[in-house]
Design an enzyme around this catalytic site. Structure first.
Site, PDB file in Angstrom:
ATOM      1  N   PRO A 141       6.530   4.268   5.744  1.00 22.25           N
ATOM      2  CA  PRO A 141       5.807   5.124   6.686  1.00 22.25           C
ATOM      3  C   PRO A 141       5.331   4.452   7.983  1.00 22.25           C
ATOM      4  CG  PRO A 141       4.381   4.509   4.863  1.00 22.25           C
ATOM      5  CD  PRO A 141       5.721   3.915   4.563  1.00 22.25           C
ATOM      6  N   CYS A 201       0.821  -1.212   0.000  1.00 21.02           N
ATOM      7  CA  CYS A 201       0.000   0.000   0.000  1.00 21.02           C
ATOM      8  C   CYS A 201       0.855   1.263   0.000  1.00 21.02           C
ATOM      9  CB  CYS A 201      -0.927   0.021   1.209  1.00 21.02           C
ATOM     10  SG  CYS A 201      -2.236  -1.171   1.065  1.00 21.02           S
ATOM     11  N   HIS A 202       1.757   1.361   0.972  1.00 22.80           N
ATOM     12  CA  HIS A 202       2.551   2.584   1.074  1.00 22.80           C
ATOM     13  C   HIS A 202       4.025   2.277   1.202  1.00 22.80           C
ATOM     14  CE1 HIS A 202      -1.540   3.711   2.439  1.00 22.80           C
ATOM     15  NE2 HIS A 202      -1.342   4.617   1.523  1.00 22.80           N
ATOM     16  N   GLY A 203       4.411   1.058   0.840  1.00 23.11           N
ATOM     17  CA  GLY A 203       5.826   0.737   0.718  1.00 23.11           C
ATOM     18  C   GLY A 203       6.592   0.529   2.014  1.00 23.11           C
TER      19      GLY A 203
END
Lengths: 433, 188
Positions: free
Chosen positions: B167, B152-154
């Site tokens: 994150p 999703c956001h690495g």
């Protein structure tokens, strides 16, 4: 309320006289949206969006009630019942496409309505309460739309619900228990879809109630207008009916025309294809993005990628996202300029358009995957959003020298008319009606 | 000096200005308040997980088929749990990482049971926004740190499920579990 020259209701038949003396609803309607409500004569088409928003709300309520008759609020049945509506229920595909796209159209209308208010300073005294109620309606709409989207129980519904309720877990100490309490479980499941359904059915009626307060508050000072100066005398106004009912009717037809094109020919253009995959709690879609109308706020949420002070990035993001909306409640007191309309505020006008561009940039960033350079662009756009309201607006409204205002609405209208109609001086003297 | 007065209800005020009626007001409002709280409580607690949801809160996993280097996903509380059998190489690699370089400093020993440091059991829920990271299924991308990778956001996790990049603020959460026997684990 309203102006001294507002006409009073006079029942035409004995029957209406009988009704009016017992329950004066005809009188109420006449004074609210009839010949008894004087409206500034110079409203432009940006004043039509309130009426269209009311229509959009009614479309959502009516299609929603009939969809509820075929919907199964359970984690096992929700997605299947939506497919059942699409394939088996008579005209079900139409009702669902109208409801799903109706939500998007509602937000398009509302965003134009809000930016109308920002451009023309409609939030300023004596109309602060109308604005505050409006922001409340916007918040209620967001909650309703979020829960409605979750009801489809596709992959994007499920993971959207998971991520959005996950915001609450960022709150220190009580966050995780609060999240579990909201969901009624540890992940979205039967309890979640059931309560979302109950609330999704309830909230539109709450919105309807608050809309009535919004209109009530509007009818105390009367509508604002593009010059931003107050109505002074009778010739500044025309009765709502037939002048603005006709004008609103025209844009209603346009609205329904565009709406029909989307519902019949492009019904999935604003949706995410992943939501046609049934919810799977064991597998996340590769890229989660909210519906377009939440994207600016989602971009603000994601703008915080670093811890700052003693608060971690996740909580900052949640605080910033909620603050970006709560901020609007304070707008009437942050803008110190006595002049309402941007037409007479050359400096503010530039910053208004900068804000429009900024919100569009945030919206695009919110839909894109979080890679560079999008992260950096999103961060700058988020900073600018807050700077506009907290720094630029208070300063500009205090140092700006506004242009001279016309003496009255009528003077402004006639000046504009005589300057544009150079062909015949007679035309200017004749009422366009 | 307060005088003793008689109001329209014939209520005498005492010298300190407090009337019998004031006591009745306070008592009435207190009772109404307590009653309201008692009535609202069921409306609030009904939202919490119900008994049948809580009854699913423990699950048993048989570890015997999981080969070193392999991981499986099991469902617990409707959420994925990753059960991973670490290889000696992976254990040596994560033990070699200095704690000071970690965002959420924890050793592998703190994240596993004593003597069972090859069995890493974590929630399959990214601590960022709750997506399911890749890396537990066969052939899935395990990311730059050879552990888990959230698409999703690495966010990238190492083989000990510790956050290394991206994150997410915390390591993958370790649920409560115990070894019922040598090869059976009870989660929850």
């Amino acid at each position: 309320m309203s102006f001294p020259w507002a006409k009073h209701y006079e029942p035409k038949s004995d029957f209406m006289k009988w009704v009016d003396s017992r329950l004066p609803i005809p009188r109420f309607v006449y004074s609210a949206v009839g010949g008894g409500y004087p409206v500034p004569r110079n409203l432009n088409y940006f004043w039509n969006f309130g009426f269209m928003a009311g229509l959009a709300l009614m479309i959502q309520i009516i299609t929603g009630i009939v969809l509820a008759m075929h919907y199964d609020p359970s984690s096992a049945g929700a997605f299947l019942s939506v497919e059942h509506i699409m394939r088996d229920v008579n005209a079900g595909w139409f009702l669902r496409y109208a409801h799903a796209n109706g939500a998007s159209f509602f937000f398009i209308i509302i965003y134009l309505h809000i930016f109308r208010g920002l451009y023309y300073g409609s939030y300023k005294a004596p109309r602060e309460v109308i604005w505050l109620i409006g922001v409340l309606i916007f918040l209620l709409m967001m909650a309703t739309a979020f829960m409605g989207y979750a009801l489809v129980w596709g992959q994007m519904s499920f993971w959207g619900a998971r991520v959005i309720t996950g915001f609450f877990s960022a709150i220190p100490f009580v966050g995780e228990p609060l999240r579990v309490w909201l969901l009624g479980g540890y992940a979205p499941d039967d309890a979640t879809v059931n309560r979302f359904f109950a609330l999704h059915y309830l909230l539109p009626f709450a919105i309807l109630g608050v809309v009535i307060l919004h209109i009530w508050a509007l009818h105390i000072p009367g509508s604002s207008n593009p010059t931003g100066i107050e109505v002074k005398e009778e010739q500044d106004t025309v009765p709502f009916h037939p002048y603005y009912t006709a004008k609103d009717g025209f844009t209603v037809v346009l609205y329904l025309l565009i709406f029909a094109v989307v519902v019949f020919f492009l019904p999935n253009i604003m949706g995410d294809p992943d939501n046609y995959i049934a919810a799977n709690p064991m597998s996340t879609p590769a890229h989660i993005a909210p519906e377009w109308y939440f994207c600016p706020f989602y971009a603000i949420l994601r703008a915080f990628t670093f811890n700052f002070l003693w608060i971690d990035a996740k909580l900052w993001g949640v605080i910033a996202m909620f603050a970006s909306i709560i901020l609007l409640f304070f707008l009437p007191w942050m803008d110190a300029s006595p002049v309402r309309s941007s037409g007479y505020r050359p400096l503010y006008k530039k910053f208004f358009w900068a804000l429009v561009v900024d919100v569009i940039v945030l919206g695009v960033i919110g839909k894109l995957p979080p890679n560079q350079p999008f992260i950096l662009i999103g961060q700058f756009a988020a900073i600018y959003y807050f700077a506009h309201f907290l720094i630029i607006l208070p300063i500009v409204s205090r140092i700006e020298k506004p242009l001279p205002l016309p003496n009255s609405i009528t003077e402004a209208v006639l000046a504009k008319h005589s300057s544009t109609s150079t062909l015949s001086g007679d035309l200017a003297a004749q009422p366009a009606e | 000096m307060a005088e003793i007065t008689t109001d329209m209800h014939g209520d005498d005020a005492f010298e300190d200005g407090v009337r019998r009626r004031d006591f009745i007001h306070v008592a009435t409002l207190s009772f109404a308040g307590v009653g309201t709280v008692a009535a609202v409580a069921p409306l609030l607690v009904q939202m919490a997980p119900s008994a049948d949801v809580l009854a699913q809160s423990s699950t048993e996993v048989d570890l015997s088929p999981i080969q070193p280097g392999q991981a499986i996903k099991v469902m617990w509380r409707k959420q994925p749990v990753f059960v991973r059998n670490l290889t000696p190489t992976e254990i040596a690699a994560v033990d070699a990482v200095p704690l000071s370089s970690l965002r959420d400093p924890q050793t592998l020993a703190q994240r596993t049971k004593p003597g069972k440091s090859n069995w890493l059991i974590t929630m399959g829920v990214c601590t960022h926004l709750g997506c399911v990271p890749l890396g537990a299924g066969p052939g899935e991308d395990r990311g730059p740190y050879e552990g888990y990778f959230c698409p999703c956001h690495g966010s990238a996790y190492d083989p000990a499920g510790r956050i290394r990049k991206g994150p997410a603020p915390k390591n993958l959460e370790v649920p409560d579990y115990k070894f019922s026997t040598d090869k059976i684990v009870q989660i929850g």
